[in-house]
Scaffold this motif. Sequence first.
Motif, PDB file in Angstrom:
ATOM      1  N   SER A  30       0.816  -1.228   0.000  1.00 47.29           N
ATOM      2  CA  SER A  30       0.000   0.000   0.000  1.00 47.29           C
ATOM      3  C   SER A  30       0.843   1.268   0.000  1.00 47.29           C
ATOM      4  CB  SER A  30      -0.947   0.003   1.196  1.00 47.29           C
ATOM      5  OG  SER A  30      -0.215  -0.070   2.410  1.00 47.29           O
ATOM      6  N   ASN A  31       2.098   1.164   0.371  1.00 50.16           N
ATOM      7  CA  ASN A  31       2.977   2.331   0.419  1.00 50.16           C
ATOM      8  C   ASN A  31       3.658   2.622  -0.911  1.00 50.16           C
ATOM      9  OD1 ASN A  31       2.354   2.602   3.096  1.00 50.16           O
ATOM     10  ND2 ASN A  31       4.321   1.855   3.865  1.00 50.16           N
ATOM     11  N   TYR A  32       3.446   1.784  -1.888  1.00 51.63           N
ATOM     12  CA  TYR A  32       4.171   1.882  -3.147  1.00 51.63           C
ATOM     13  C   TYR A  32       3.276   2.382  -4.274  1.00 51.63           C
ATOM     14  CZ  TYR A  32       8.453  -0.210  -1.435  1.00 51.63           C
ATOM     15  OH  TYR A  32       9.616  -0.431  -0.765  1.00 51.63           O
ATOM     16  N   VAL A  33       3.889   3.174  -5.150  1.00 49.99           N
ATOM     17  CA  VAL A  33       3.243   3.611  -6.374  1.00 49.99           C
ATOM     18  C   VAL A  33       3.314   2.463  -7.370  1.00 49.99           C
ATOM     19  CG1 VAL A  33       3.336   5.203  -8.315  1.00 49.99           C
ATOM     20  CG2 VAL A  33       3.801   6.028  -5.989  1.00 49.99           C
ATOM     21  N   MET A  34       2.146   2.043  -7.870  1.00 43.60           N
ATOM     22  CA  MET A  34       2.083   0.918  -8.797  1.00 43.60           C
ATOM     23  C   MET A  34       1.754   1.409 -10.201  1.00 43.60           C
ATOM     24  SD  MET A  34       2.848  -1.526  -6.821  1.00 43.60           S
ATOM     25  CE  MET A  34       2.638  -2.850  -8.026  1.00 43.60           C
ATOM     26  N   ALA A  98       6.664  -1.345  -9.132  1.00 41.52           N
ATOM     27  CA  ALA A  98       6.404  -0.757  -7.814  1.00 41.52           C
ATOM     28  C   ALA A  98       7.536   0.192  -7.465  1.00 41.52           C
ATOM     29  CB  ALA A  98       6.281  -1.851  -6.764  1.00 41.52           C
ATOM     30  N   LYS A  99       7.170   1.401  -7.099  1.00 43.09           N
ATOM     31  CA  LYS A  99       8.174   2.398  -6.696  1.00 43.09           C
ATOM     32  C   LYS A  99       7.828   2.889  -5.297  1.00 43.09           C
ATOM     33  CE  LYS A  99       9.463   4.318 -11.209  1.00 43.09           C
ATOM     34  NZ  LYS A  99       8.633   3.472 -12.083  1.00 43.09           N
ATOM     35  N   GLY A 100       8.837   2.997  -4.444  1.00 43.39           N
ATOM     36  CA  GLY A 100       8.615   3.492  -3.103  1.00 43.39           C
ATOM     37  C   GLY A 100       9.925   3.730  -2.399  1.00 43.39           C
ATOM     38  N   TRP A 101       9.832   3.928  -1.102  1.00 51.44           N
ATOM     39  CA  TRP A 101      11.006   4.204  -0.282  1.00 51.44           C
ATOM     40  C   TRP A 101      11.059   3.235   0.870  1.00 51.44           C
ATOM     41  CZ3 TRP A 101      14.544   8.023  -1.514  1.00 51.44           C
ATOM     42  CH2 TRP A 101      14.167   8.885  -2.543  1.00 51.44           C
ATOM     43  N   LEU A 102      12.257   2.787   1.176  1.00 51.47           N
ATOM     44  CA  LEU A 102      12.472   1.927   2.330  1.00 51.47           C
ATOM     45  C   LEU A 102      13.839   2.246   2.904  1.00 51.47           C
ATOM     46  CD1 LEU A 102      11.517  -0.396   4.124  1.00 51.47           C
ATOM     47  CD2 LEU A 102      12.679  -1.968   2.559  1.00 51.47           C
ATOM     48  N   GLY A 103      13.851   2.634   4.178  1.00 50.53           N
ATOM     49  CA  GLY A 103      15.126   2.945   4.815  1.00 50.53           C
ATOM     50  C   GLY A 103      15.834   4.114   4.166  1.00 50.53           C
ATOM     51  N   GLY A 104      15.055   5.075   3.647  1.00 48.11           N
ATOM     52  CA  GLY A 104      15.657   6.242   3.022  1.00 48.11           C
ATOM     53  C   GLY A 104      16.211   6.002   1.633  1.00 48.11           C
ATOM     54  N   ILE A 105      15.999   4.803   1.112  1.00 47.20           N
ATOM     55  CA  ILE A 105      16.509   4.461  -0.210  1.00 47.20           C
ATOM     56  C   ILE A 105      15.326   4.233  -1.148  1.00 47.20           C
ATOM     57  CG2 ILE A 105      17.856   2.781  -1.540  1.00 47.20           C
ATOM     58  CD1 ILE A 105      19.391   2.185   1.043  1.00 47.20           C
ATOM     59  N   ARG A 106      15.427   4.826  -2.313  1.00 45.25           N
ATOM     60  CA  ARG A 106      14.354   4.648  -3.288  1.00 45.25           C
ATOM     61  C   ARG A 106      14.402   3.218  -3.825  1.00 45.25           C
ATOM     62  NH1 ARG A 106      13.065   5.613  -8.837  1.00 45.25           N
ATOM     63  NH2 ARG A 106      11.062   6.673  -9.093  1.00 45.25           N
ATOM     64  N   ARG A 107      13.243   2.590  -3.863  1.00 40.71           N
ATOM     65  CA  ARG A 107      13.127   1.214  -4.345  1.00 40.71           C
ATOM     66  C   ARG A 107      12.331   1.205  -5.642  1.00 40.71           C
ATOM     67  NH1 ARG A 107      16.501  -1.681  -0.739  1.00 40.71           N
ATOM     68  NH2 ARG A 107      16.448  -0.419   1.174  1.00 40.71           N
ATOM     69  N   ASN A 108      12.730   0.323  -6.537  1.00 37.50           N
ATOM     70  CA  ASN A 108      12.092   0.210  -7.841  1.00 37.50           C
ATOM     71  C   ASN A 108      12.065  -1.267  -8.212  1.00 37.50           C
ATOM     72  OD1 ASN A 108      10.932   0.960 -10.267  1.00 37.50           O
ATOM     73  ND2 ASN A 108      12.881   1.389 -11.259  1.00 37.50           N
ATOM     74  N   TYR A 109      10.879  -1.871  -8.160  1.00 39.07           N
ATOM     75  CA  TYR A 109      10.756  -3.303  -8.388  1.00 39.07           C
ATOM     76  C   TYR A 109       9.982  -3.587  -9.660  1.00 39.07           C
ATOM     77  CZ  TYR A 109      11.753  -3.239  -3.346  1.00 39.07           C
ATOM     78  OH  TYR A 109      12.299  -3.011  -2.095  1.00 39.07           O
ATOM     79  N   TRP A 110      10.389  -4.672 -10.349  1.00 36.47           N
ATOM     80  CA  TRP A 110       9.728  -5.092 -11.586  1.00 36.47           C
ATOM     81  C   TRP A 110       9.288  -6.546 -11.491  1.00 36.47           C
ATOM     82  CZ3 TRP A 110       8.696  -1.716 -15.470  1.00 36.47           C
ATOM     83  CH2 TRP A 110       9.409  -0.506 -15.483  1.00 36.47           C
TER      84      TRP A 110
END
Length: 120
Positions: A30-34, A98-110
């Motif tokens: 829910s915290n991620y831009v899809m 999915a794009k979001g942030w975790l631990g201050g690091i930008r995450r980008n998952y495919w």
Amino acid sequence: QVQLVESGGGLVQPGGSLRLSCAGSGFVFSNYVMSWYRQAPGKERELVAGLISVDGSTNYADSVKGRFTGSRDNSKNTVYLQMNSLKPEDTAVYYCNAKGWLGGIRRNYWGQGTQVTVSS
């Protein structure tokens, strides 16, 4: 372990419909831009439906406006792409992102992608 698993692709005739699904796990969905992207042979990956939100608001590529609908169900950690009035030029591998942030690091998952082929 983060996973995005797409399903629902296949072969469909022009004018037909398909519904793609993408199930996420290993992160707070829910915290991620899809978003949904696609890549046709010999072409760059392009955004199809971005910023899919639970209220139905989504940004669409001009080529799919009025035909594709993105949606998400955070209770199921799943994002969808309903594709109607399909055209041969919609043939591509479709990926969820999915794009979001975790631990201050930008995450980008495919995800691994699902093939959509529109042909008679």
